[in-house]
Write a protein that holds these residues in place. Structure first.
Motif, PDB file in Angstrom:
ATOM      1  N   MET A 168      73.271  55.023  38.437  1.00  0.00           N
ATOM      2  CA  MET A 168      72.988  53.721  37.625  1.00  0.00           C
ATOM      3  C   MET A 168      71.700  53.127  37.753  1.00  0.00           C
ATOM      4  SD  MET A 168      75.060  50.089  38.922  1.00  0.00           S
ATOM      5  CE  MET A 168      76.678  50.304  38.108  1.00  0.00           C
ATOM      6  N   THR A 169      71.393  52.493  36.673  1.00  0.00           N
ATOM      7  CA  THR A 169      70.063  51.962  36.459  1.00  0.00           C
ATOM      8  C   THR A 169      69.767  50.680  36.767  1.00  0.00           C
ATOM      9  OG1 THR A 169      70.332  51.413  34.014  1.00  0.00           O
ATOM     10  CG2 THR A 169      69.727  53.609  34.337  1.00  0.00           C
ATOM     11  N   PRO A 170      68.878  50.123  37.180  1.00  0.00           N
ATOM     12  CA  PRO A 170      68.554  48.664  37.448  1.00  0.00           C
ATOM     13  C   PRO A 170      69.089  47.824  36.557  1.00  0.00           C
ATOM     14  CG  PRO A 170      66.711  49.816  37.987  1.00  0.00           C
ATOM     15  CD  PRO A 170      67.501  50.939  37.330  1.00  0.00           C
ATOM     16  N   ALA A 171      68.911  48.287  35.195  1.00  0.00           N
ATOM     17  CA  ALA A 171      69.494  47.385  33.756  1.00  0.00           C
ATOM     18  C   ALA A 171      71.070  47.422  33.887  1.00  0.00           C
ATOM     19  CB  ALA A 171      68.948  47.955  32.678  1.00  0.00           C
ATOM     20  N   GLU A 172      71.502  48.510  34.280  1.00  0.00           N
ATOM     21  CA  GLU A 172      72.938  48.542  34.495  1.00  0.00           C
ATOM     22  C   GLU A 172      73.470  47.695  35.572  1.00  0.00           C
ATOM     23  OE1 GLU A 172      74.060  52.966  32.565  1.00  0.00           O
ATOM     24  OE2 GLU A 172      73.811  52.696  34.744  1.00  0.00           O
ATOM     25  N   ALA A 173      72.807  47.783  36.672  1.00  0.00           N
ATOM     26  CA  ALA A 173      73.167  46.993  37.900  1.00  0.00           C
ATOM     27  C   ALA A 173      73.067  45.416  37.393  1.00  0.00           C
ATOM     28  CB  ALA A 173      72.376  47.434  39.097  1.00  0.00           C
ATOM     29  N   LEU A 174      72.211  45.084  36.699  1.00  0.00           N
ATOM     30  CA  LEU A 174      72.087  43.682  36.425  1.00  0.00           C
ATOM     31  C   LEU A 174      73.077  43.127  35.224  1.00  0.00           C
ATOM     32  CD1 LEU A 174      68.283  43.313  36.795  1.00  0.00           C
ATOM     33  CD2 LEU A 174      69.887  42.464  38.345  1.00  0.00           C
ATOM     34  N   GLU A 175      73.530  44.041  34.484  1.00  0.00           N
ATOM     35  CA  GLU A 175      74.265  43.696  33.239  1.00  0.00           C
ATOM     36  C   GLU A 175      75.574  42.874  33.818  1.00  0.00           C
ATOM     37  OE1 GLU A 175      75.609  43.524  29.410  1.00  0.00           O
ATOM     38  OE2 GLU A 175      73.764  44.169  30.262  1.00  0.00           O
ATOM     39  N   PRO A 176      76.155  43.030  34.678  1.00  0.00           N
ATOM     40  CA  PRO A 176      77.456  42.034  35.291  1.00  0.00           C
ATOM     41  C   PRO A 176      77.134  40.612  35.393  1.00  0.00           C
ATOM     42  CG  PRO A 176      77.857  43.870  36.215  1.00  0.00           C
ATOM     43  CD  PRO A 176      76.325  44.234  35.729  1.00  0.00           C
ATOM     44  N   LYS A 177      75.692  40.377  36.026  1.00  0.00           N
ATOM     45  CA  LYS A 177      75.375  39.063  36.264  1.00  0.00           C
ATOM     46  C   LYS A 177      74.863  38.485  34.991  1.00  0.00           C
ATOM     47  CE  LYS A 177      72.363  36.679  39.550  1.00  0.00           C
ATOM     48  NZ  LYS A 177      72.712  36.953  40.787  1.00  0.00           N
ATOM     49  N   ARG A 178      74.147  39.319  34.111  1.00  0.00           N
ATOM     50  CA  ARG A 178      73.877  38.814  32.737  1.00  0.00           C
ATOM     51  C   ARG A 178      75.053  38.134  31.758  1.00  0.00           C
ATOM     52  NH1 ARG A 178      74.122  39.881  27.793  1.00  0.00           N
ATOM     53  NH2 ARG A 178      75.161  41.705  27.996  1.00  0.00           N
ATOM     54  N   ARG A 179      76.108  39.094  31.786  1.00  0.00           N
ATOM     55  CA  ARG A 179      77.580  38.811  31.134  1.00  0.00           C
ATOM     56  C   ARG A 179      77.931  37.503  31.651  1.00  0.00           C
ATOM     57  NH1 ARG A 179      79.065  44.640  31.100  1.00  0.00           N
ATOM     58  NH2 ARG A 179      79.948  43.974  33.178  1.00  0.00           N
ATOM     59  N   GLU A 180      78.092  37.215  33.180  1.00  0.00           N
ATOM     60  CA  GLU A 180      78.875  36.092  33.711  1.00  0.00           C
ATOM     61  C   GLU A 180      77.855  34.810  33.357  1.00  0.00           C
ATOM     62  OE1 GLU A 180      81.091  33.683  35.575  1.00  0.00           O
ATOM     63  OE2 GLU A 180      81.348  35.667  35.282  1.00  0.00           O
ATOM     64  N   LYS A 181      76.465  35.097  33.371  1.00  0.00           N
ATOM     65  CA  LYS A 181      75.686  33.775  32.950  1.00  0.00           C
ATOM     66  C   LYS A 181      75.836  33.433  31.569  1.00  0.00           C
ATOM     67  CE  LYS A 181      70.852  32.082  33.072  1.00  0.00           C
ATOM     68  NZ  LYS A 181      69.481  32.632  32.997  1.00  0.00           N
ATOM     69  N   ALA A 182      76.089  34.423  30.355  1.00  0.00           N
ATOM     70  CA  ALA A 182      76.293  34.151  29.479  1.00  0.00           C
ATOM     71  C   ALA A 182      77.781  33.564  29.056  1.00  0.00           C
ATOM     72  CB  ALA A 182      76.364  35.425  28.533  1.00  0.00           C
ATOM     73  N   ARG A 183      78.635  33.799  29.794  1.00  0.00           N
ATOM     74  CA  ARG A 183      80.072  33.307  29.925  1.00  0.00           C
ATOM     75  C   ARG A 183      79.956  31.727  30.377  1.00  0.00           C
ATOM     76  NH1 ARG A 183      84.181  32.985  33.701  1.00  0.00           N
ATOM     77  NH2 ARG A 183      86.266  33.004  32.851  1.00  0.00           N
ATOM     78  N   GLN A 184      79.401  31.634  31.239  1.00  0.00           N
ATOM     79  CA  GLN A 184      79.292  30.284  32.048  1.00  0.00           C
ATOM     80  C   GLN A 184      78.630  29.112  31.066  1.00  0.00           C
ATOM     81  OE1 GLN A 184      80.620  29.015  34.778  1.00  0.00           O
ATOM     82  NE2 GLN A 184      81.466  31.044  35.094  1.00  0.00           N
TER      83      GLN A 184
END
Length: 78
Positions: free
Chosen positions: A1-17
């Protein structure tokens, strides 16, 4: 898993919020659902369920479809 992939769930949650914070969204999400809509949804779920499906299987399939329809399909992934 790359660092970008590791941060993806957090980015999606922020966009959802951000999508959930608008006043119109809050009003829509907190509005009561008329009984007629619930009954119609129930009839459609049962009508589209494969014959021989258990009630549990029907509920799981309806939940999965609900998640997909509301942009939360990523939460269904392992």
């Amino acid at each position: 898993m790359t660092p970008a992939e590791a941060l993806e769930p957090k980015r999606r949650e922020k966009a959802r919020q951000q999508l959930l914070t608008g006043p119109e969204t809050v009003r829509r999400l907190t509005a009561a659902v008329p009984q007629v809509q619930i009954e119609d949804f129930t009839r459609r779920v049962i009508a589209h369920a494969p014959s021989g499906s258990s009630f549990d299987q029907i509920v799981v399939e309806a939940f999965v479809q609900f998640m997909k329809d509301n942009g939360n399909a990523y939460q269904l992934l392992p």
